[in-house]
Write an enzyme that holds these catalytic residues in place. Structure first.
Site, short mmCIF file in Angstrom:
data_model
loop_
_atom_site.label_atom_id
_atom_site.label_comp_id
_atom_site.label_asym_id
_atom_site.label_seq_id
_atom_site.Cartn_x
_atom_site.Cartn_y
_atom_site.Cartn_z
N PHE A 1 0.81 -1.22 0.00
CA PHE A 1 0.00 0.00 0.00
C PHE A 1 0.85 1.28 0.00
O PHE A 1 0.33 2.38 0.08
CB PHE A 1 -1.02 -0.02 1.14
CG PHE A 1 -2.28 -0.80 0.81
CD1 PHE A 1 -2.45 -1.42 -0.44
CD2 PHE A 1 -3.32 -0.93 1.73
CE1 PHE A 1 -3.61 -2.13 -0.74
CE2 PHE A 1 -4.48 -1.63 1.43
CZ PHE A 1 -4.63 -2.23 0.20
N ASN B 1 8.53 -3.22 2.16
CA ASN B 1 9.43 -2.46 1.28
C ASN B 1 8.90 -1.05 0.99
O ASN B 1 8.82 -0.62 -0.14
CB ASN B 1 9.67 -3.21 -0.03
CG ASN B 1 8.41 -3.52 -0.79
OD1 ASN B 1 7.33 -3.61 -0.21
ND2 ASN B 1 8.52 -3.69 -2.10
N ASP C 1 -0.27 -9.72 -4.24
CA ASP C 1 0.96 -8.96 -4.48
C ASP C 1 0.61 -7.64 -5.16
O ASP C 1 1.31 -7.18 -6.06
CB ASP C 1 1.97 -9.77 -5.31
CG ASP C 1 3.37 -9.16 -5.29
OD1 ASP C 1 3.61 -8.24 -4.47
OD2 ASP C 1 4.21 -9.59 -6.10
N1 LIG Z 1 6.20 -8.02 -7.14
C1 LIG Z 1 6.74 -6.95 -7.67
O1 LIG Z 1 7.09 -6.97 -8.84
N2 LIG Z 1 6.90 -5.80 -6.98
C2 LIG Z 1 6.66 -5.58 -5.60
C3 LIG Z 1 7.73 -6.19 -4.73
C4 LIG Z 1 7.68 -7.69 -4.63
O2 LIG Z 1 6.69 -8.26 -4.19
O3 LIG Z 1 8.66 -8.35 -4.97
C5 LIG Z 1 6.59 -4.07 -5.34
O4 LIG Z 1 6.59 -3.67 -4.17
O5 LIG Z 1 6.50 -3.29 -6.30
ZN LIG Z 2 8.09 -10.20 -3.79
ZN LIG Z 3 5.27 -8.33 -2.91
#
Ligand SMILES: NC(=O)N[C@@H](CC(=O)O)C(=O)O
Ligand SMILES: [Zn+2]
Ligand SMILES: [Zn+2]
Length: 427
Positions: free
Chosen positions: A56, A87, A290
């Protein structure tokens, strides 16, 4: 007490569901007394989705998403609990960073969990004092946020998590097995050629091997290949698969361009079909999105410069329900219910969530399975307002309840949201 009347449940039974004033399910039965909240008249009632993998973006990147916009998107997609990944900027690797994120999360209108992250700079002592949902996603290779770590730190993290009885979710790719030869290409498929299927399989095998003996509970995030799924399950871990790896493949990259770049990347049509088989047969434990929004402008770059990630929190349940109503697939409403709600609640220890059962939270989603609607990015509620599933059919919620609060509603036609209602599921 309020009653949802004549709802069809995923197993085909027609029942009334009565909601107590404290937001819990008081009874599931026939001809229950109480004030009618809605007569479902045969519409399908599901437990709200527990999406254990969203980004988010707050703190740090509110231009991509906020707790408010992301949770509206969740509610409109039938997701009643989200779990945010570490992250962000700053990363959620200290107790202080956890607290700062939790302050922002109070703006959510669905319930939430907050994960703790692992980097060389993390502070496990303060982090484990907080009510972590899980440790992770622990990045075994760099992704958005560049939080990749080495095996030694991964093992330490597993030990700390085992001590604290906190599950660990793992982003399993091994950068040593990326195909540097693909770097010479500049088409969208180059990303899939670069981050190889083998890099996932070996990373999953290594991760479960390192975990073995630490006593840690491991959940492998966004497995994108049948080999990755099987390695997770054979190694005693649980696994999740995203809607984009179930519904999209490398064949779609011509059309998607850099909007189809994510980690792990899209795979061959053959591997996609093998994932769907594992979804249907019960091998895959969880579908999680994700949800990783980036703006259109950010995505409009070369395949090597565009950020990785696609949005998905609003379209996961609608896509799965559309697939389940389609007689061409063996996917059932019960299976969708299990991978989106019951299983994540069980795996991550949420006895109050995931099932339409007396005593559990009234986190409920009402849909009309006879009505599909085309997915349109501009109609979605994420800040990014694009989707890799443009034009796909979805079965979208009419109403979403979080602990009995009608956080999203469009039974009367126009959409309405409650301002805030979310709580930390670990508090
Ligand atoms: N899955 C992705 O391609 N990106 C995710 C990070 C992650 O889950 O690896 C992100 O935070 O943008
Ligand atoms: Zn990931
Ligand atoms: Zn992720």
């Amino acid at each position: 007490m309020r009653v949802i009347r004549n709802a069809e449940l995923a197993d085909g039974r027609t029942r009334d569901v009565r909601i107590a004033d404290d937001g819990r399910i008081d009874a599931v039965g026939e001809d229950l007394d109480g004030e009618t909240l809605v007569d479902a008249d045969g519409m399908l009632l599901l437990p709200g989705m527990v999406d254990v993998h969203v980004h988010f973006r707050q703190p740090g990147d509110a231009h991509k998403e906020t707790w408010s916009s992301g949770s509206r998107s969740a509610a409109a997609g039938g997701v009643t609990t989200v779990v945010d990944q570490p992250n962000t900027d700053p990363p959620t690797t200290t107790g202080e960073a956890f607290d700062a994120k939790e302050d922002l999360a109070r703006n959510a209108l669905v319930d939430y969990g907050i994960n703790g992250g692992v980097t060389e700079e993390w502070d496990p002592d303060s982090l484990f004092e907080r009510p972590l949902f899980a440790l992770g996603e622990v990045f075994l290779a760099d992704s958005t946020g560049d939080m990749g770590i080495d095996t030694e730190l991964f093992e330490t993290a597993l030990e700390r998590a085992a001590d604290a009885d906190v599950p660990v979710t793992v982003h399993a790719e091994d950068a040593d097995l990326f195909d540097e030869g693909a770097r010479e290409r500049d088409d969208a498929d180059a990303w899939s050629a670069y981050r190889t299927a083998e890099a996932e399989q070996i990373a999953v095998e290594d991760a479960v091997a390192v975990a073995d003996g630490t006593g840690a509970q491991v959940h492998v995030a966004h497995t994108s290949t049948p080999e990755g799924v099987d390695a997770a399950k054979d190694g005693g871990a649980t696994c999740e698969v995203t809607p984009h790896h179930l519904f999209l493949s490398r064949d779609d990259l011509d059309a998607l361009g850099t909007f189809g770049r994510m980690n792990p990347p899209l795979r061959s049509e053959e591997r996609r079909a093998a994932l769907v088989e594992r979804l249907v047969d019960g091998t895959i434990d969880v579908v999680a999105t994700d949800h990783a929004p980036h703006t259109r402008e950010e995505k409009q770059a070369s395949i090597w410069d565009a950020p990785s990630g696609v949005p998905g929190v609003e379209t996961a349940l609608p896509l799965l329900l559309a697939a389940a109503r389609d007689d061409d697939t063996a996917l059932t409403f019960e299976r969708v219910r299990d991978v989106t709600a019951a299983n994540p609640a069980d795996i991550f220890g949420l006895p109050q969530k995931g099932r339409i059962e007396e005593g559990r939270d009234a986190d409920l989603v009402l849909v009309d399975p006879d009505e599909t609607e085309p997915i349109r990015g501009e109609r979605l509620h994420s800040k990014c307002s694009w989707t890799p599933f443009e034009g796909f059919e979805g079965v979208f919620p009419k109403t979403t309840l979080v602990r009995g609060n009608r956080v999203y509603d469009r039974l009367g036609g126009a959409e309405s949201f409650l301002p805030t209602a979310g709580q930390n599921v670990r508090r």
